[in-house]
Design a protein around this motif. Sequence first.
Motif, PDB file in Angstrom:
ATOM      1  N   ALA A  23      16.296  63.076 101.594  1.00 30.53           N
ATOM      2  CA  ALA A  23      15.050  62.821 100.808  1.00 30.53           C
ATOM      3  C   ALA A  23      15.590  62.722  99.364  1.00 30.53           C
ATOM      4  CB  ALA A  23      14.081  63.445 101.097  1.00 30.53           C
ATOM      5  N   LYS A  24      16.294  63.705  98.778  1.00 32.59           N
ATOM      6  CA  LYS A  24      16.527  63.840  97.676  1.00 32.59           C
ATOM      7  C   LYS A  24      17.566  62.623  97.219  1.00 32.59           C
ATOM      8  CE  LYS A  24      18.829  66.967  94.405  1.00 32.59           C
ATOM      9  NZ  LYS A  24      19.670  68.089  93.988  1.00 32.59           N
ATOM     10  N   MET A  25      18.502  62.212  97.926  1.00 32.82           N
ATOM     11  CA  MET A  25      19.403  61.176  97.564  1.00 32.82           C
ATOM     12  C   MET A  25      18.667  59.825  97.348  1.00 32.82           C
ATOM     13  SD  MET A  25      22.466  62.483 100.165  1.00 32.82           S
ATOM     14  CE  MET A  25      23.720  61.326  99.632  1.00 32.82           C
ATOM     15  N   ILE A  26      17.547  59.556  98.357  1.00 29.46           N
ATOM     16  CA  ILE A  26      16.963  58.518  98.309  1.00 29.46           C
ATOM     17  C   ILE A  26      16.023  58.446  96.976  1.00 29.46           C
ATOM     18  CG2 ILE A  26      15.000  57.174  99.363  1.00 29.46           C
ATOM     19  CD1 ILE A  26      15.976  58.370 102.152  1.00 29.46           C
ATOM     20  N   ARG A  27      15.237  59.601  96.844  1.00 29.74           N
ATOM     21  CA  ARG A  27      14.545  59.919  95.610  1.00 29.74           C
ATOM     22  C   ARG A  27      15.259  59.403  94.087  1.00 29.74           C
ATOM     23  NH1 ARG A  27       9.935  62.632  93.720  1.00 29.74           N
ATOM     24  NH2 ARG A  27       9.004  61.324  95.493  1.00 29.74           N
ATOM     25  N   GLU A  28      16.479  60.138  94.062  1.00 29.19           N
ATOM     26  CA  GLU A  28      17.374  59.759  92.954  1.00 29.19           C
ATOM     27  C   GLU A  28      17.802  58.272  92.623  1.00 29.19           C
ATOM     28  OE1 GLU A  28      20.553  62.408  93.711  1.00 29.19           O
ATOM     29  OE2 GLU A  28      19.547  64.067  92.898  1.00 29.19           O
ATOM     30  N   LYS A  29      17.842  57.493  94.023  1.00 27.36           N
ATOM     31  CA  LYS A  29      18.331  56.076  93.962  1.00 27.36           C
ATOM     32  C   LYS A  29      16.938  55.215  93.943  1.00 27.36           C
ATOM     33  CE  LYS A  29      21.371  52.863  95.670  1.00 27.36           C
ATOM     34  NZ  LYS A  29      22.802  52.606  96.359  1.00 27.36           N
ATOM     35  N   TYR A  30      16.155  55.475  94.619  1.00 31.55           N
ATOM     36  CA  TYR A  30      14.982  54.568  94.841  1.00 31.55           C
ATOM     37  C   TYR A  30      13.541  54.800  94.188  1.00 31.55           C
ATOM     38  CZ  TYR A  30      18.039  52.099  97.752  1.00 31.55           C
ATOM     39  OH  TYR A  30      19.391  51.175  98.225  1.00 31.55           O
ATOM     40  N   GLN A  31      13.244  56.056  94.105  1.00 30.73           N
ATOM     41  CA  GLN A  31      11.896  56.375  93.535  1.00 30.73           C
ATOM     42  C   GLN A  31      10.966  56.171  94.605  1.00 30.73           C
ATOM     43  OE1 GLN A  31      11.548  58.432  90.644  1.00 30.73           O
ATOM     44  NE2 GLN A  31      13.963  58.274  90.671  1.00 30.73           N
ATOM     45  N   ILE A  32      11.139  56.383  95.519  1.00 31.18           N
ATOM     46  CA  ILE A  32      10.109  56.339  96.751  1.00 31.18           C
ATOM     47  C   ILE A  32       9.378  57.484  96.955  1.00 31.18           C
ATOM     48  CG2 ILE A  32       9.822  55.756  99.094  1.00 31.18           C
ATOM     49  CD1 ILE A  32      12.368  53.885  99.246  1.00 31.18           C
ATOM     50  N   PRO A  33       7.913  57.671  97.031  1.00 26.95           N
ATOM     51  CA  PRO A  33       7.553  58.691  97.301  1.00 26.95           C
ATOM     52  C   PRO A  33       7.921  59.699  98.504  1.00 26.95           C
ATOM     53  CG  PRO A  33       5.667  56.867  96.784  1.00 26.95           C
ATOM     54  CD  PRO A  33       7.273  56.282  97.049  1.00 26.95           C
ATOM     55  N   ILE A  34       7.888  60.705  98.489  1.00 21.68           N
ATOM     56  CA  ILE A  34       8.226  61.590  99.689  1.00 21.68           C
ATOM     57  C   ILE A  34       7.140  62.377 100.066  1.00 21.68           C
ATOM     58  CG2 ILE A  34       9.825  63.530 100.265  1.00 21.68           C
ATOM     59  CD1 ILE A  34      11.692  62.515  98.085  1.00 21.68           C
ATOM     60  N   VAL A  35       7.231  62.582 101.615  1.00 20.50           N
ATOM     61  CA  VAL A  35       6.277  63.512 102.080  1.00 20.50           C
ATOM     62  C   VAL A  35       6.916  64.356 103.096  1.00 20.50           C
ATOM     63  CG1 VAL A  35       4.403  63.576 103.818  1.00 20.50           C
ATOM     64  CG2 VAL A  35       4.345  61.762 102.380  1.00 20.50           C
ATOM     65  N   ALA A  36       6.899  65.584 102.628  1.00 19.98           N
ATOM     66  CA  ALA A  36       7.623  66.628 103.273  1.00 19.98           C
ATOM     67  C   ALA A  36       6.756  67.152 104.371  1.00 19.98           C
ATOM     68  CB  ALA A  36       8.078  67.955 102.483  1.00 19.98           C
ATOM     69  N   HIS A  37       7.429  67.383 105.671  1.00 21.69           N
ATOM     70  CA  HIS A  37       6.435  67.828 106.784  1.00 21.69           C
ATOM     71  C   HIS A  37       7.065  69.146 107.249  1.00 21.69           C
ATOM     72  CE1 HIS A  37       4.005  66.249 110.375  1.00 21.69           C
ATOM     73  NE2 HIS A  37       4.061  67.690 110.104  1.00 21.69           N
ATOM     74  N   ILE A  38       6.369  70.185 106.980  1.00 22.92           N
ATOM     75  CA  ILE A  38       6.792  71.648 107.172  1.00 22.92           C
ATOM     76  C   ILE A  38       6.130  72.070 108.681  1.00 22.92           C
ATOM     77  CG2 ILE A  38       7.213  73.972 106.580  1.00 22.92           C
ATOM     78  CD1 ILE A  38       8.521  71.602 104.801  1.00 22.92           C
ATOM     79  N   HIS A  39       7.117  72.202 109.376  1.00 21.81           N
ATOM     80  CA  HIS A  39       6.633  72.771 110.845  1.00 21.81           C
ATOM     81  C   HIS A  39       6.830  74.152 111.001  1.00 21.81           C
ATOM     82  CE1 HIS A  39       6.372  68.943 113.103  1.00 21.81           C
ATOM     83  NE2 HIS A  39       7.329  68.575 112.226  1.00 21.81           N
ATOM     84  N   SER A  40       7.844  74.733 110.134  1.00 20.57           N
ATOM     85  CA  SER A  40       8.312  76.172 110.177  1.00 20.57           C
ATOM     86  C   SER A  40       9.199  76.547 108.893  1.00 20.57           C
ATOM     87  CB  SER A  40       8.635  76.867 111.257  1.00 20.57           C
ATOM     88  OG  SER A  40      10.036  76.412 111.609  1.00 20.57           O
ATOM     89  N   THR A  41       9.187  77.543 108.429  1.00 20.88           N
ATOM     90  CA  THR A  41      10.435  77.664 107.364  1.00 20.88           C
ATOM     91  C   THR A  41      11.261  78.571 107.782  1.00 20.88           C
ATOM     92  OG1 THR A  41       9.165  79.838 106.384  1.00 20.88           O
ATOM     93  CG2 THR A  41       8.543  77.684 105.501  1.00 20.88           C
ATOM     94  N   GLU A  42      12.336  78.757 107.084  1.00 17.72           N
ATOM     95  CA  GLU A  42      13.734  79.784 107.637  1.00 17.72           C
ATOM     96  C   GLU A  42      12.919  81.087 107.332  1.00 17.72           C
ATOM     97  OE1 GLU A  42      17.233  81.240 108.322  1.00 17.72           O
ATOM     98  OE2 GLU A  42      15.879  79.263 108.640  1.00 17.72           O
ATOM     99  N   LEU A  43      11.951  81.410 106.481  1.00 21.84           N
ATOM    100  CA  LEU A  43      11.150  82.826 106.656  1.00 21.84           C
ATOM    101  C   LEU A  43      10.641  82.961 107.735  1.00 21.84           C
ATOM    102  CD1 LEU A  43       9.979  83.043 102.912  1.00 21.84           C
ATOM    103  CD2 LEU A  43      11.976  83.954 103.865  1.00 21.84           C
ATOM    104  N   ASP A  44       9.956  81.885 108.436  1.00 24.11           N
ATOM    105  CA  ASP A  44       9.279  82.141 109.872  1.00 24.11           C
ATOM    106  C   ASP A  44      10.126  82.444 110.937  1.00 24.11           C
ATOM    107  OD1 ASP A  44       6.497  81.445 109.120  1.00 24.11           O
ATOM    108  OD2 ASP A  44       7.102  79.218 109.069  1.00 24.11           O
ATOM    109  N   ARG A  45      11.330  81.598 110.762  1.00 24.09           N
ATOM    110  CA  ARG A  45      12.208  81.756 111.752  1.00 24.09           C
ATOM    111  C   ARG A  45      13.163  82.920 111.905  1.00 24.09           C
ATOM    112  NH1 ARG A  45      12.395  76.194 109.991  1.00 24.09           N
ATOM    113  NH2 ARG A  45      14.043  76.977 108.867  1.00 24.09           N
ATOM    114  N   SER A  46      13.382  83.334 110.509  1.00 26.99           N
ATOM    115  CA  SER A  46      14.489  84.388 110.625  1.00 26.99           C
ATOM    116  C   SER A  46      13.937  85.925 109.860  1.00 26.99           C
ATOM    117  CB  SER A  46      15.708  84.106 110.001  1.00 26.99           C
ATOM    118  OG  SER A  46      16.273  82.926 110.620  1.00 26.99           O
ATOM    119  N   GLY A  47      12.815  85.784 109.083  1.00 26.21           N
ATOM    120  CA  GLY A  47      12.258  86.732 108.114  1.00 26.21           C
ATOM    121  C   GLY A  47      12.982  86.637 106.786  1.00 26.21           C
TER     122      GLY A  47
END
Length: 188
Positions: free
Chosen positions: A84-108
Amino acid sequence: KIEGKELTSLEKNKIAISLKKYNEYIISLKTQQNKMSSPPLSFGNNNSIHEKCYILGLLALDILQHENDFQVIHANDWMTFTAAKMIREKYQIPIVAHIHSTELDRSGEINNNKNILEIEKMGINISDIVIAVSEYTKNLLIEKFNTASDKIKVVYNANNQQHVNNINNVINVPKETTSERSPVVTFV
């Protein structure tokens, strides 16, 4: 290669060349003109997290080079944030991040993978909108990732009758008596 370090320009260039050769290998298999004995790109346990994410980013950029009429990029958890970052840098397309869990959820907070956590923070930061799968996840993103609450929207993972009833009550959806229904968009 040190797992905790970003890839160098030389490492990125080697991956890009290998990916190009791999693409040629796949095309040769499809056209029955296989001149190579094995694929020139490895995508396995020997690759670092940063290498794998960078490869996915190159693949995404290749798709956009051939089909560039996308209006939004849906980055589904940390594995896609580098792309997504690489796409943003080249194309300036809006990004929607979808978070199901975080590393803090999975590992503390003590035993987590700092590389994944770093990628998650970057992805959330570059996104225009963040979808969290629960109020818990939204609050975690606000408290631990310093994400503005108005940037986060909660969209629950599953659709069940209780959610449907609650939504219908909130937006006052009339019960339809005909067989024609209005279109409904849902996330499953």
